[in-house]
Motif scaffolding. Structure first.
Motif, short mmCIF file in Angstrom:
data_model
loop_
_atom_site.label_atom_id
_atom_site.label_comp_id
_atom_site.label_asym_id
_atom_site.label_seq_id
_atom_site.Cartn_x
_atom_site.Cartn_y
_atom_site.Cartn_z
N THR A 119 7.06 5.53 -9.52
CA THR A 119 5.67 5.07 -9.49
C THR A 119 4.96 5.45 -10.78
O THR A 119 5.17 6.55 -11.32
CB THR A 119 4.93 5.69 -8.29
N SER A 173 1.77 0.93 -10.23
CA SER A 173 2.94 0.06 -10.13
C SER A 173 4.09 0.85 -9.52
O SER A 173 4.26 2.05 -9.77
CB SER A 173 3.34 -0.48 -11.51
N GLU A 210 11.32 -0.35 -7.60
CA GLU A 210 12.44 -0.07 -6.71
C GLU A 210 13.72 -0.60 -7.35
O GLU A 210 13.84 -1.78 -7.63
CB GLU A 210 12.22 -0.72 -5.34
N ASN A 235 12.81 -3.96 -9.13
CA ASN A 235 11.76 -4.81 -8.60
C ASN A 235 10.42 -4.10 -8.75
O ASN A 235 10.27 -2.95 -8.35
CB ASN A 235 12.02 -5.15 -7.14
N LYS A 236 9.44 -4.81 -9.32
CA LYS A 236 8.13 -4.22 -9.61
C LYS A 236 7.07 -4.81 -8.69
O LYS A 236 7.01 -6.03 -8.50
CB LYS A 236 7.75 -4.49 -11.06
N SER A 237 6.24 -3.96 -8.12
CA SER A 237 5.11 -4.41 -7.31
C SER A 237 3.91 -3.52 -7.63
O SER A 237 4.05 -2.46 -8.25
CB SER A 237 5.44 -4.36 -5.82
N GLU A 293 0.11 -1.77 -6.11
CA GLU A 293 -0.63 -1.37 -4.92
C GLU A 293 -1.85 -0.54 -5.33
O GLU A 293 -1.91 0.01 -6.43
CB GLU A 293 0.26 -0.58 -3.96
N LYS A 310 -3.85 -1.02 -0.13
CA LYS A 310 -3.31 -2.38 -0.11
C LYS A 310 -2.03 -2.41 -0.95
O LYS A 310 -1.99 -1.86 -2.06
CB LYS A 310 -4.31 -3.38 -0.70
N SER A 311 -1.00 -3.03 -0.42
CA SER A 311 0.25 -3.18 -1.15
C SER A 311 0.41 -4.63 -1.60
O SER A 311 -0.29 -5.53 -1.11
CB SER A 311 1.43 -2.77 -0.27
N ASN A 312 1.33 -4.82 -2.53
CA ASN A 312 1.62 -6.17 -3.06
C ASN A 312 0.36 -6.88 -3.54
O ASN A 312 0.10 -8.03 -3.18
CB ASN A 312 2.34 -7.01 -2.00
N VAL A 313 -0.44 -6.18 -4.33
CA VAL A 313 -1.66 -6.78 -4.88
C VAL A 313 -1.38 -7.30 -6.28
O VAL A 313 -0.70 -6.66 -7.08
CB VAL A 313 -2.83 -5.77 -4.90
N GLU A 314 -1.90 -8.49 -6.57
CA GLU A 314 -1.74 -9.11 -7.88
C GLU A 314 -3.10 -9.53 -8.40
O GLU A 314 -4.00 -9.89 -7.63
CB GLU A 314 -0.82 -10.33 -7.78
#
Length: 211
Positions: A45, A62, A65, A72-74, A76, A92-96
């Protein structure tokens, strides 16, 4: 005062969320995250942007994983409390497309490209969503005061959303260049400069907290 410090040790990026209390001269580290960049891929992270709120820090981070040779980048938004006896949690997760954000005891506000979203902090349910006239324009510098959330739209207008009714109102008319909103104790402020006139004069505006 709050900020994020970063250091690089043996190909590992260490991010630390820091709180400084001027009255006591006390510095406290309330969160630490590690991003491992070894072995042909990232894992862990990385703390990107922080915003102080009444009971802790909201942090846009960010998350990487690693799966085999790829990562893989996500993204939150996580909350890290000032109180060390309480646990951090992901808001909140998977925020863009997050541009800016804030919160108080009841609400979480996301400013994004083309819209503002207001969530119930406890449940995470979206309460209000405000869209701009143009989907490519951004909202930023949200602050909650007087049961309203104030924000700037597209660098040239300030709006306020009433958190009781969901009604949006114009704080200013559309103008050439307005600064981001800034806060001080009991006040919000912003400034205006007419770039086309090139006079060098700047107007300052203050919004006072209700007593």
């Amino acid at each position: 005062m709050t900020w994020i410090e970063k250091k690089f040790e043996n190909n590992i990026v260490i991010s630390s969320a820091i709180v400084y209390e001027p009255n006591s001269n006390k510095i406290t580290e309330i969160a630490t995250a590690k991003l491992d960049e070894r072995n042909n891929g990232r894992e862990g992270t990385y703390l990107i942007i922080q915003r102080p709120v009444v009971d802790g820090m909201l942090i846009h981070q960010s998350v990487f994983e690693k799966k085999e040779a790829q990562s893989n980048k996500s993204f939150e938004i996580a909350f890290y409390p000032y109180d060390s006896t309480k646990s951090a949690r992901v808001i909140k997760s998977n925020v863009e497309g997050i541009v800016d954000f804030t919160a108080d005891e009841k609400w979480v506000v996301f400013c994004e490209i083309g819209r503002v979203r207001v969530f119930d902090r406890e449940s995470g349910v979206t309460k209000y969503e405000i869209k701009g006239e143009e989907s490519e324009m951004t909202f930023d510098s949200p602050f909650i005061m007087n049961n309203k959330v104030y924000y700037r739209y597209s660098m040239n207008q300030i709006f306020a959303l009433d958190l009781s009714t969901g009604k949006e109102e114009e704080v200013t008319v559309r103008r050439s260049i307005l600064s981001k909103i800034y806060n001080s104790e009991g006040y919000l402020g912003f400034s205006f400069i007419e770039a086309r006139e090139n006079s060098g004069e700047i107007e300052l505006y203050i919004i006072k907290e209700s007593q």
